[in-house]
Design a protein around this motif. Structure first.
Motif, PDB file in Angstrom:
ATOM      1  N   ALA A   1      29.514  55.510  71.761  1.00 49.00           N
ATOM      2  CA  ALA A   1      29.233  55.818  73.170  1.00 49.00           C
ATOM      3  C   ALA A   1      28.664  54.651  73.975  1.00 49.00           C
ATOM      4  O   ALA A   1      28.375  54.808  75.156  1.00 49.00           O
ATOM      5  N   ASP A   2      28.515  53.476  73.368  1.00 49.76           N
ATOM      6  CA  ASP A   2      27.839  52.367  74.058  1.00 49.76           C
ATOM      7  C   ASP A   2      28.779  51.220  74.444  1.00 49.76           C
ATOM      8  O   ASP A   2      28.337  50.081  74.610  1.00 49.76           O
ATOM      9  N   LEU A   3      30.054  51.497  74.613  1.00 46.92           N
ATOM     10  CA  LEU A   3      31.007  50.430  74.906  1.00 46.92           C
ATOM     11  C   LEU A   3      31.016  50.092  76.395  1.00 46.92           C
ATOM     12  O   LEU A   3      31.025  50.979  77.250  1.00 46.92           O
ATOM     13  N   ARG A   4      31.022  48.799  76.667  1.00 48.87           N
ATOM     14  CA  ARG A   4      31.180  48.282  78.026  1.00 48.87           C
ATOM     15  C   ARG A   4      31.672  46.855  77.902  1.00 48.87           C
ATOM     16  O   ARG A   4      31.654  46.267  76.824  1.00 48.87           O
ATOM     17  N   PHE A   5      32.134  46.306  79.022  1.00 45.57           N
ATOM     18  CA  PHE A   5      32.669  44.953  79.027  1.00 45.57           C
ATOM     19  C   PHE A   5      31.661  43.999  79.636  1.00 45.57           C
ATOM     20  O   PHE A   5      31.045  44.300  80.653  1.00 45.57           O
ATOM     21  N   GLU A   6      31.515  42.817  79.010  1.00 41.55           N
ATOM     22  CA  GLU A   6      30.677  41.768  79.584  1.00 41.55           C
ATOM     23  C   GLU A   6      31.573  40.640  80.079  1.00 41.55           C
ATOM     24  O   GLU A   6      32.527  40.247  79.413  1.00 41.55           O
ATOM     25  N   LEU A   7      31.231  40.122  81.250  1.00 34.95           N
ATOM     26  CA  LEU A   7      31.952  39.004  81.840  1.00 34.95           C
ATOM     27  C   LEU A   7      31.477  37.694  81.204  1.00 34.95           C
ATOM     28  O   LEU A   7      30.276  37.426  81.159  1.00 34.95           O
ATOM     29  N   LEU A   8      32.430  36.896  80.713  1.00 39.50           N
ATOM     30  CA  LEU A   8      32.152  35.564  80.213  1.00 39.50           C
ATOM     31  C   LEU A   8      32.881  34.563  81.125  1.00 39.50           C
ATOM     32  O   LEU A   8      33.978  34.862  81.595  1.00 39.50           O
ATOM     33  N   VAL A   9      32.264  33.418  81.361  1.00 36.51           N
ATOM     34  CA  VAL A   9      32.864  32.418  82.248  1.00 36.51           C
ATOM     35  C   VAL A   9      32.756  31.031  81.632  1.00 36.51           C
ATOM     36  O   VAL A   9      31.872  30.746  80.831  1.00 36.51           O
ATOM     37  N   LYS A  10      33.703  30.168  82.051  1.00 35.63           N
ATOM     38  CA  LYS A  10      33.683  28.767  81.616  1.00 35.63           C
ATOM     39  C   LYS A  10      34.204  27.905  82.764  1.00 35.63           C
ATOM     40  O   LYS A  10      35.295  28.141  83.284  1.00 35.63           O
ATOM     41  N   PRO A  11      33.433  26.872  83.144  1.00 33.30           N
ATOM     42  CA  PRO A  11      33.960  25.926  84.134  1.00 33.30           C
ATOM     43  C   PRO A  11      35.112  25.137  83.521  1.00 33.30           C
ATOM     44  O   PRO A  11      35.063  24.758  82.355  1.00 33.30           O
ATOM     45  N   LEU A  12      36.148  24.885  84.314  1.00 33.47           N
ATOM     46  CA  LEU A  12      37.311  24.130  83.838  1.00 33.47           C
ATOM     47  C   LEU A  12      37.339  22.770  84.561  1.00 33.47           C
ATOM     48  O   LEU A  12      38.216  22.503  85.349  1.00 33.47           O
ATOM     49  N   VAL A  13      36.374  21.954  84.254  1.00 36.89           N
ATOM     50  CA  VAL A  13      36.310  20.633  84.916  1.00 36.89           C
ATOM     51  C   VAL A  13      36.430  19.508  83.910  1.00 36.89           C
ATOM     52  O   VAL A  13      36.290  19.680  82.754  1.00 36.89           O
TER      53      VAL A  13
END
Length: 180
Positions: free
Chosen positions: A168-180
């Motif tokens: 019952a504890d599923l959720r999505f986390e946003l991950l980010v990466k700069p592309l420089v």
């Protein structure tokens, strides 16, 4: 056993003819007993399907979207989705054949996906969402330069197109990466 160096991966955009093979690949990497051969399995947290032919076809046909396939010796072994979203690209539907996981192919694919997103759309950032309880997978992305944002979105409970949750504890986390 095939090694990561047996054949160089060939990247190409998916076509309608690839839909069934892509569905089979994604399902094998994440669901059921076959997924347990690799380390990306979600079999303990989600049952049911991971994707379906309609969902894959929608990604292939969507504007500003690409579904990259990865072949070795003419055989589909991996795929990933890239979608242009303004100033960033979204990375999703990433699957590597369970028999080839852990040998460096995933690193090669994500690096190529980032390169193509920069070259094709000129974006400065890649984003993805990962089920937040997948600590091992999140750690793998962190080693590739992605950072956790703490921004969560709910899992689509009740929509079996995305699987049948086993907790019952599923959720999505946003991950980010700069592309420089």
């Amino acid at each position: 056993m095939e090694s990561a160096t047996d054949a160089a991966p060939v990247f190409r955009d998916a076509t309608d003819a690839d839909v069934d093979d892509i569905v089979a690949l994604v399902e094998s990497a994440y669901r059921g007993d076959s997924s347990r051969a690799g380390w990306t399995t979600e079999a303990d947290i989600l049952a049911g399907q991971r994707t379906d032919p309609q969902g894959v076809l929608e990604v292939i046909e969507a504007p500003d979207s690409r579904l990259l396939t990865v072949e070795r010796e003419g055989r589909l072994v991996a795929c990933c989705q890239l979608e242009h979203r303004g100033d960033h690209a979204y990375f999703g539907m990433f699957a590597v054949s369970p028999a080839l996981q852990g040998a460096g192919l995933g690193r090669t694919i994500i690096a190529e996906a980032e390169r193509q997103a920069r070259a094709t759309w000129g974006v400065g950032e890649m984003r993805m969402t990962v089920i937040s309880v997948r600590e091992d997978l999140i750690a793998w992305y962190e080693r590739r330069g992605y950072r956790r944002t703490g921004k969560m979105t709910p899992f689509p409970y009740g929509d079996e197109r995305f699987g049948v949750p086993q907790r019952a504890d599923l959720r999505f986390e946003l991950l980010v990466k700069p592309l420089v």
